[in-house]
Write an enzyme that holds these catalytic residues in place. Sequence first.
Site, PDB file in Angstrom:
ATOM      1  N   CYS A 113       0.826  -1.234   0.000  1.00  0.00           N
ATOM      2  CA  CYS A 113       0.000   0.000   0.000  1.00  0.00           C
ATOM      3  C   CYS A 113       0.851   1.271   0.000  1.00  0.00           C
ATOM      4  CB  CYS A 113      -0.929   0.006   1.201  1.00  0.00           C
ATOM      5  SG  CYS A 113      -1.930  -1.479   1.288  1.00  0.00           S
ATOM      6  N   HIS A 253      -4.067   6.809   3.313  1.00  0.00           N
ATOM      7  CA  HIS A 253      -4.384   5.527   2.690  1.00  0.00           C
ATOM      8  C   HIS A 253      -5.818   5.137   3.064  1.00  0.00           C
ATOM      9  CE1 HIS A 253      -4.259   1.480   1.383  1.00  0.00           C
ATOM     10  NE2 HIS A 253      -3.997   0.926   2.546  1.00  0.00           N
ATOM     11  N   ASN A 283     -10.155  -0.946  -0.173  1.00  0.00           N
ATOM     12  CA  ASN A 283      -8.709  -0.745  -0.085  1.00  0.00           C
ATOM     13  C   ASN A 283      -8.074  -1.128  -1.425  1.00  0.00           C
ATOM     14  OD1 ASN A 283      -5.967  -0.888   0.426  1.00  0.00           O
ATOM     15  ND2 ASN A 283      -6.188  -1.967   2.375  1.00  0.00           N
TER      16      ASN A 283
HETATM   17  O1  UT7 Z   1      -3.512  -1.644   4.179  1.00  0.00           O
HETATM   18  C1  UT7 Z   1      -3.764  -2.289   5.378  1.00  0.00           C
HETATM   19  C2  UT7 Z   1      -4.667  -3.446   5.054  1.00  0.00           C
HETATM   20  N1  UT7 Z   1      -5.338  -4.046   6.140  1.00  0.00           N
HETATM   21  C3  UT7 Z   1      -6.410  -3.526   6.774  1.00  0.00           C
HETATM   22  O2  UT7 Z   1      -6.872  -2.439   6.576  1.00  0.00           O
HETATM   23  C4  UT7 Z   1      -7.083  -4.407   7.790  1.00  0.00           C
HETATM   24  C5  UT7 Z   1      -7.087  -3.860   9.181  1.00  0.00           C
HETATM   25  N2  UT7 Z   1      -8.011  -4.637   9.989  1.00  0.00           N
HETATM   26  C6  UT7 Z   1      -9.333  -4.415   9.972  1.00  0.00           C
HETATM   27  O3  UT7 Z   1      -9.800  -3.532   9.296  1.00  0.00           O
HETATM   28  C7  UT7 Z   1     -10.221  -5.266  10.836  1.00  0.00           C
HETATM   29  O4  UT7 Z   1      -9.440  -6.072  11.685  1.00  0.00           O
HETATM   30  C8  UT7 Z   1     -11.200  -6.154  10.002  1.00  0.00           C
HETATM   31  C9  UT7 Z   1     -12.228  -5.274   9.307  1.00  0.00           C
HETATM   32  C10 UT7 Z   1     -10.439  -6.972   8.989  1.00  0.00           C
HETATM   33  C11 UT7 Z   1     -11.934  -7.120  10.930  1.00  0.00           C
HETATM   34  O5  UT7 Z   1     -12.640  -6.392  11.929  1.00  0.00           O
HETATM   35  P1  UT7 Z   1     -12.501  -6.811  13.445  1.00  0.00           P
HETATM   36  O6  UT7 Z   1     -13.385  -5.919  14.208  1.00  0.00           O
HETATM   37  O7  UT7 Z   1     -11.032  -6.781  13.792  1.00  0.00           O
HETATM   38  O8  UT7 Z   1     -13.092  -8.265  13.458  1.00  0.00           O
HETATM   39  P2  UT7 Z   1     -12.389  -9.634  13.888  1.00  0.00           P
HETATM   40  O9  UT7 Z   1     -11.386 -10.060  12.874  1.00  0.00           O
HETATM   41  O10 UT7 Z   1     -11.938  -9.536  15.300  1.00  0.00           O
HETATM   42  O11 UT7 Z   1     -13.621 -10.608  13.814  1.00  0.00           O
HETATM   43  C12 UT7 Z   1     -14.778 -10.427  14.632  1.00  0.00           C
HETATM   44  C13 UT7 Z   1     -15.801 -11.436  14.206  1.00  0.00           C
HETATM   45  C14 UT7 Z   1     -15.271 -12.866  14.087  1.00  0.00           C
HETATM   46  O12 UT7 Z   1     -16.273 -13.748  14.518  1.00  0.00           O
HETATM   47  P3  UT7 Z   1     -16.183 -14.436  15.964  1.00  0.00           P
HETATM   48  O13 UT7 Z   1     -14.908 -15.210  15.954  1.00  0.00           O
HETATM   49  O14 UT7 Z   1     -16.183 -13.318  16.941  1.00  0.00           O
HETATM   50  O15 UT7 Z   1     -17.406 -15.282  15.978  1.00  0.00           O
HETATM   51  C15 UT7 Z   1     -15.047 -13.029  12.612  1.00  0.00           C
HETATM   52  O16 UT7 Z   1     -15.112 -14.374  12.207  1.00  0.00           O
HETATM   53  O17 UT7 Z   1     -16.313 -11.110  12.914  1.00  0.00           O
HETATM   54  C16 UT7 Z   1     -16.216 -12.243  12.047  1.00  0.00           C
HETATM   55  N3  UT7 Z   1     -15.979 -11.793  10.701  1.00  0.00           N
HETATM   56  C17 UT7 Z   1     -16.997 -11.482   9.851  1.00  0.00           C
HETATM   57  N4  UT7 Z   1     -18.340 -11.532   9.989  1.00  0.00           N
HETATM   58  C18 UT7 Z   1     -19.080 -11.141   8.945  1.00  0.00           C
HETATM   59  C19 UT7 Z   1     -14.809 -11.580  10.064  1.00  0.00           C
HETATM   60  N5  UT7 Z   1     -15.036 -11.156   8.805  1.00  0.00           N
HETATM   61  C20 UT7 Z   1     -16.377 -11.100   8.648  1.00  0.00           C
HETATM   62  C21 UT7 Z   1     -17.207 -10.723   7.593  1.00  0.00           C
HETATM   63  N6  UT7 Z   1     -18.552 -10.767   7.788  1.00  0.00           N
HETATM   64  N7  UT7 Z   1     -16.721 -10.309   6.405  1.00  0.00           N
END
Ligand code: UT7
Length: 326
Positions: A113, A253, A283
């Site tokens: 990125c 970004h 992104n």
């Molecule tokens: O250039 C840099 C690139 N990277 C980024 O920008 C990513 C940075 N990270 C993030 O933006 C966030 O961590 C995410 C948006 C990827 C994820 O959000 P989060 O609040 O950190 O969620 P999490 O990974 O802790 O997951 C929470 C829950 C999980 O379920 P359980 O285990 O609590 O039952 C995931 O399985 O949300 C679930 N989950 C989803 N549910 C619905 C993960 N992805 C999804 C989804 N739809 N797409």
Amino acid sequence: MMGTVILGTGSSLPKRIMTNKDLEVIVDTDDEWIFSRTGIRNRRIGGAGEKTHQIAADAGRKALEMAGILPEELDLVVVGTISSHMLMPSCACFVQKELGAVNAFAYDINAACSGFIYGMDMADKYIRSENQKKILVIGAETLSGRLNWKDRNTCILFGDGAGAAVFGHSNDSTRGVVGSNLHSDGRLWRLLHMHTAPSTNPDLEVPDNPGAHIIMEGREVFKYAVKAMEDSVCALLKQENISMDSIKLFIPHQANIRILKNLLERLQFPEEKVFVNVSDYGNTSAASVPIALDEANRQGLFARGDTILLCSFGGGFTWGASLIKW
Ligand code: UT7
């Protein structure tokens, strides 16, 4: 004292729009989850005639047009990308061919990125040392081809697109690229990475190579991204002795609205001076900053003499910030 100025900007987005609703039929997710966690509603997905170098060249053509420069006048073409359709030749060589930039040399930067911000810093340094140079810097990605469409943690986040800027020199010392503050930390590679195709040399093969798609530990990336961008923005402002108040527009970004909000809170930077288009494109990795820069430029959000702050964070990890006096 001579400076490095941006003579023109351009961007190019594939025609196909994929909505959060469209994703609901691909993986177990929903519009509400995606929008509330990321701020993303739509992303673009490349189709026929929209390979990385093709949208990169389209963005480059628009930037050249705005700059009033012919492709033959370019001395260098640099493309920040991690999703070219070939490993060799570089995406930049294909862009050179598409544009007819026959007098340029061309190469890619692999900084995820941060590719555009790294490229901009290099362009600035080339131009300051050999002031006749005209350089096209592009950030371009078709990450839709580098996603595991069964992994809801990643496939909802990314989109395709390209953005470009033409850099040249100016004798007006009051304008141009002010400076950059760039970093990498390869120790953290595992948190956001993508393998190549399996090796034909078994000794060099990565055990259990999962394939050439993005793998990410979202929560960890989130934490590092906010802190790293905060640190590099603060260090750059200090380094260049520029106050937060004097910034006309902040173009960060476009990864995730929650990352941006956290960053703004830590910097105590006003939201109304920040350009945000993450809801439309998701992104787009190396393309995100130059697409946003081009959109802000074409919307007339800054004028000659205004100070613009850019920053990015991505796989590597790579990150950094740059300041431009327009
Ligand atoms: O250039 C840099 C690139 N990277 C980024 O920008 C990513 C940075 N990270 C993030 O933006 C966030 O961590 C995410 C948006 C990827 C994820 O959000 P989060 O609040 O950190 O969620 P999490 O990974 O802790 O997951 C929470 C829950 C999980 O379920 P359980 O285990 O609590 O039952 C995931 O399985 O949300 C679930 N989950 C989803 N549910 C619905 C993960 N992805 C999804 C989804 N739809 N797409």
